[in-house]
Design a protein around this motif. Structure first.
Motif, PDB file in Angstrom:
ATOM      1  N   VAL A 128       0.834  -1.207   0.000  1.00 43.69           N
ATOM      2  CA  VAL A 128       0.000   0.000   0.000  1.00 43.69           C
ATOM      3  C   VAL A 128       0.866   1.252   0.000  1.00 43.69           C
ATOM      4  O   VAL A 128       0.666   2.185  -0.794  1.00 43.69           O
ATOM      5  N   VAL A 129       1.866   1.299   0.891  1.00 41.10           N
ATOM      6  CA  VAL A 129       2.698   2.492   1.044  1.00 41.10           C
ATOM      7  C   VAL A 129       3.517   2.760  -0.220  1.00 41.10           C
ATOM      8  O   VAL A 129       3.584   3.895  -0.699  1.00 41.10           O
ATOM      9  N   ALA A 328       0.276   9.158   8.092  1.00 43.98           N
ATOM     10  CA  ALA A 328      -0.865   8.601   7.352  1.00 43.98           C
ATOM     11  C   ALA A 328      -0.434   7.377   6.540  1.00 43.98           C
ATOM     12  O   ALA A 328      -1.146   6.365   6.484  1.00 43.98           O
ATOM     13  N   LEU A 329       0.750   7.457   5.918  1.00 40.26           N
ATOM     14  CA  LEU A 329       1.242   6.333   5.112  1.00 40.26           C
ATOM     15  C   LEU A 329       1.461   5.085   5.962  1.00 40.26           C
ATOM     16  O   LEU A 329       1.218   3.959   5.505  1.00 40.26           O
ATOM     17  N   LEU A 330       1.897   5.283   7.209  1.00 38.27           N
ATOM     18  CA  LEU A 330       2.202   4.152   8.091  1.00 38.27           C
ATOM     19  C   LEU A 330       1.068   3.906   9.090  1.00 38.27           C
ATOM     20  O   LEU A 330       1.299   3.498  10.224  1.00 38.27           O
ATOM     21  N   SER A 331      -0.163   4.111   8.653  1.00 36.01           N
ATOM     22  CA  SER A 331      -1.311   4.010   9.562  1.00 36.01           C
ATOM     23  C   SER A 331      -1.896   2.601   9.660  1.00 36.01           C
ATOM     24  O   SER A 331      -2.464   2.228  10.685  1.00 36.01           O
ATOM     25  N   GLN A 332      -1.774   1.820   8.609  1.00 33.08           N
ATOM     26  CA  GLN A 332      -2.466   0.521   8.541  1.00 33.08           C
ATOM     27  C   GLN A 332      -1.675  -0.612   9.177  1.00 33.08           C
ATOM     28  O   GLN A 332      -0.484  -0.493   9.437  1.00 33.08           O
ATOM     29  N   THR A 333      -2.392  -1.698   9.462  1.00 30.15           N
ATOM     30  CA  THR A 333      -1.736  -2.956   9.817  1.00 30.15           C
ATOM     31  C   THR A 333      -1.499  -3.714   8.517  1.00 30.15           C
ATOM     32  O   THR A 333      -2.420  -3.885   7.723  1.00 30.15           O
ATOM     33  N   GLY A 334      -0.276  -4.177   8.287  1.00 26.44           N
ATOM     34  CA  GLY A 334       0.086  -4.713   6.984  1.00 26.44           C
ATOM     35  C   GLY A 334      -0.200  -6.193   6.790  1.00 26.44           C
ATOM     36  O   GLY A 334      -0.769  -6.870   7.646  1.00 26.44           O
ATOM     37  N   GLU A 335       0.227  -6.684   5.626  1.00 20.13           N
ATOM     38  CA  GLU A 335      -0.018  -8.084   5.250  1.00 20.13           C
ATOM     39  C   GLU A 335       0.698  -9.057   6.185  1.00 20.13           C
ATOM     40  O   GLU A 335       0.220 -10.174   6.405  1.00 20.13           O
ATOM     41  N   LEU A 364      -9.788  -4.435   7.242  1.00 18.33           N
ATOM     42  CA  LEU A 364     -10.428  -3.127   7.084  1.00 18.33           C
ATOM     43  C   LEU A 364      -9.408  -1.995   7.112  1.00 18.33           C
ATOM     44  O   LEU A 364      -9.579  -0.984   6.425  1.00 18.33           O
ATOM     45  N   SER A 365      -8.338  -2.150   7.902  1.00 17.00           N
ATOM     46  CA  SER A 365      -7.308  -1.098   7.925  1.00 17.00           C
ATOM     47  C   SER A 365      -6.609  -1.003   6.569  1.00 17.00           C
ATOM     48  O   SER A 365      -6.285   0.096   6.102  1.00 17.00           O
ATOM     49  N   LEU A 366      -6.397  -2.154   5.924  1.00 13.10           N
ATOM     50  CA  LEU A 366      -5.828  -2.141   4.571  1.00 13.10           C
ATOM     51  C   LEU A 366      -6.812  -1.530   3.573  1.00 13.10           C
ATOM     52  O   LEU A 366      -6.426  -0.776   2.682  1.00 13.10           O
ATOM     53  N   LEU A 367      -8.096  -1.843   3.736  1.00 10.34           N
ATOM     54  CA  LEU A 367      -9.120  -1.351   2.819  1.00 10.34           C
ATOM     55  C   LEU A 367      -9.312   0.154   2.958  1.00 10.34           C
ATOM     56  O   LEU A 367      -9.425   0.873   1.963  1.00 10.34           O
ATOM     57  N   SER A 369      -7.192   2.306   4.472  1.00  7.92           N
ATOM     58  CA  SER A 369      -5.967   3.109   4.623  1.00  7.92           C
ATOM     59  C   SER A 369      -5.739   4.044   3.442  1.00  7.92           C
ATOM     60  O   SER A 369      -5.254   5.175   3.625  1.00  7.92           O
ATOM     61  N   THR A 370      -6.083   3.592   2.238  1.00  9.63           N
ATOM     62  CA  THR A 370      -5.880   4.458   1.065  1.00  9.63           C
ATOM     63  C   THR A 370      -6.773   5.698   1.148  1.00  9.63           C
ATOM     64  O   THR A 370      -6.354   6.798   0.787  1.00  9.63           O
ATOM     65  N   ILE A 371      -8.008   5.496   1.624  1.00 10.80           N
ATOM     66  CA  ILE A 371      -8.917   6.639   1.806  1.00 10.80           C
ATOM     67  C   ILE A 371      -8.387   7.537   2.919  1.00 10.80           C
ATOM     68  O   ILE A 371      -8.418   8.768   2.823  1.00 10.80           O
ATOM     69  N   TRP A 372      -7.896   6.918   3.988  1.00 11.37           N
ATOM     70  CA  TRP A 372      -7.352   7.655   5.131  1.00 11.37           C
ATOM     71  C   TRP A 372      -6.152   8.503   4.712  1.00 11.37           C
ATOM     72  O   TRP A 372      -6.038   9.673   5.091  1.00 11.37           O
ATOM     73  N   ILE A 373      -5.259   7.922   3.904  1.00  9.49           N
ATOM     74  CA  ILE A 373      -4.077   8.656   3.432  1.00  9.49           C
ATOM     75  C   ILE A 373      -4.493   9.846   2.571  1.00  9.49           C
ATOM     76  O   ILE A 373      -3.992  10.963   2.738  1.00  9.49           O
TER      77      ILE A 373
END
Length: 388
Positions: A128-129, A328-335, A364-367, A369-373
């Motif tokens: 994502v990042v 924001a880029l490092l907000s999600q929990t990754g794969e 959901l954090s992966l889903l 995260s792009t909107i969040w960023i």
């Protein structure tokens, strides 16, 4: 064969439809892959019912993704760009543990649960990042390299993190599982230090041998990418890190420029399958029955990770604009969080309910995260700069 063709055709049709919609909304295609997995998964249409099998195939996509990243990135000559990511990630580990400790104290979790939550906070999504950095032409900037190096350092931490989980699950412990990854990490550091000033590596014999043979190019490319991944996995590290190192070396071999054209279709296809498998794992029935908890947990992860990372960047003397963007880029929990959850559940460290909750929050954090960023990026850019 009929069923397989129907499934693949429906996957392509569904993915294309969502991609066209996201293109109009200026959102990355990774969202389309996850949504396609949800729609075609066992909890909606039931076209694909075995997410584990698709995930195993899809993991090749992460290897190819990291390989291409390695080809594109320049190893920095500035020592601070190698040291700062280690400092930043070390600070994040400490803050993640404190945050997990607070959650564990509030929810009365065990120490094992707290350590797992810490791991989920630590690992972000390289896929994502990196896609966002590439989309906004910041991958090769000083700040982009800093963030990417943090993600690479996270990959180095995967082996000890998984070893810790297995030890907690009372599996047999072998000290070599720690020593070998450490030695390989030292070797990787020395390799990066050695090649950072080398402009070109030459392999004239290999180049002449495969120059006009497309079939040989494809299989040589696959051997280099997957072979380095295999060596890393055998050493106790992640295969993604091995493929990245292969890309770093190959990126300095100008006579291997054909590799990008030969392997790009593999990267697109297998990366799609990996993110489709994430959507397939999202149990909608459990999500709806625990909607408030999972959704609250997702936004807590996005917000807390953003704040922690932004504060770390600010401590490292980046301005607030870059700090919040990096957060924001490092907000999600990754794969890798999904892998950690699977190991923790299979070894009996966590219960089924916590496994499902963690899986839902990770997906959901992966889903989101792009909107969040995009949302945070829009907030931190002033209206005047947007008009320009």
């Amino acid at each position: 064969m009929n069923g397989l063709l129907w499934a693949i055709c429906l996957l392509c049709l569904t993915t294309m439809g969502i991609m066209l919609l996201l293109k109009k909304l200026h959102q990355p295609y990774l969202i389309a892959y996850i949504i396609a997995g949800i729609v075609l998964g066992p909890y909606v249409l039931g076209i694909f019912t075995k997410p584990d099998e698709i995930e195993v195939i899809g993991e090749f996509g992460i290897l190819f993704l990291m390989f291409f990243l390695g080809m594109e990135i320049n190893v920095p000559n500035n020592t601070s760009l190698l040291i700062k990511p280690i400092i930043a990630q070390s600070m994040k580990i400490l803050l993640s543990f404190i945050c997990a400790l607070a959650i564990g104290y509030t929810a009365d979790f065990s120490l094992n649960d707290i350590l797992l939550i810490t791991i989920l906070f630590i690992f972000n999504s390289t896929a994502v990042v990196s896609e966002f950095l590439k989309k906004h032409n910041t991958l090769k900037t000083m700040f982009g390299i800093m963030i990417l190096n943090m993600l690479i350092f996270q990959d180095l931490l995967l082996a000890p993190a998984l070893t810790l989980l297995k030890v907690q699950g009372q599996e047999s412990f072998d000290v070599l599982n720690i020593i070998i990854p450490v030695l390989v990490c030292i070797a990787i550091f020395l390799l990066l230090k050695r090649i950072r000033n080398i402009q070109e590596i030459k392999f004239p014999v290999v180049s002449n041998f495969v120059e006009n043979d497309h079939d040989l190019q494809v299989f040589l490319g696959l051997l280099i990418c997957l072979g380095f991944g295999l060596l890393a996995e055998t050493s106790g590290l992640s295969g993604a890190l091995g493929s990245f190192m292969a890309g770093v070396v190959v990126g300095r071999v100008k006579s291997f420029n054909w590799l990008e054209h030969s392997l790009l279709p593999f990267k697109v296809f297998f990366t799609t399958l990996f993110f489709v498998s994430i959507g397939l794992r999202l149990d909608l029935s459990y999500l709806f029955s625990n909607f408030k908890m999972v959704l609250l947990g997702t936004f807590f992860v996005l917000a807390s990770n953003s704040v922690m990372s932004a504060l770390i960047f600010r401590v490292l003397k980046y301005n607030w604009k870059d700090s919040w963007y990096g957060g924001a880029l490092l907000s999600q929990t990754g794969e890798f969080g999904i892998l950690a959850l699977s190991v923790a559940y299979k070894t009996g460290i966590i219960e089924y309910s916590l496994y499902k909750t963690g899986l839902g929050i990770t997906c959901l954090s992966l889903l989101f995260s792009t909107i969040w960023i995009s949302m945070l990026k829009g907030i931190i850019i002033s209206p005047k700069k947007r008009d320009i």
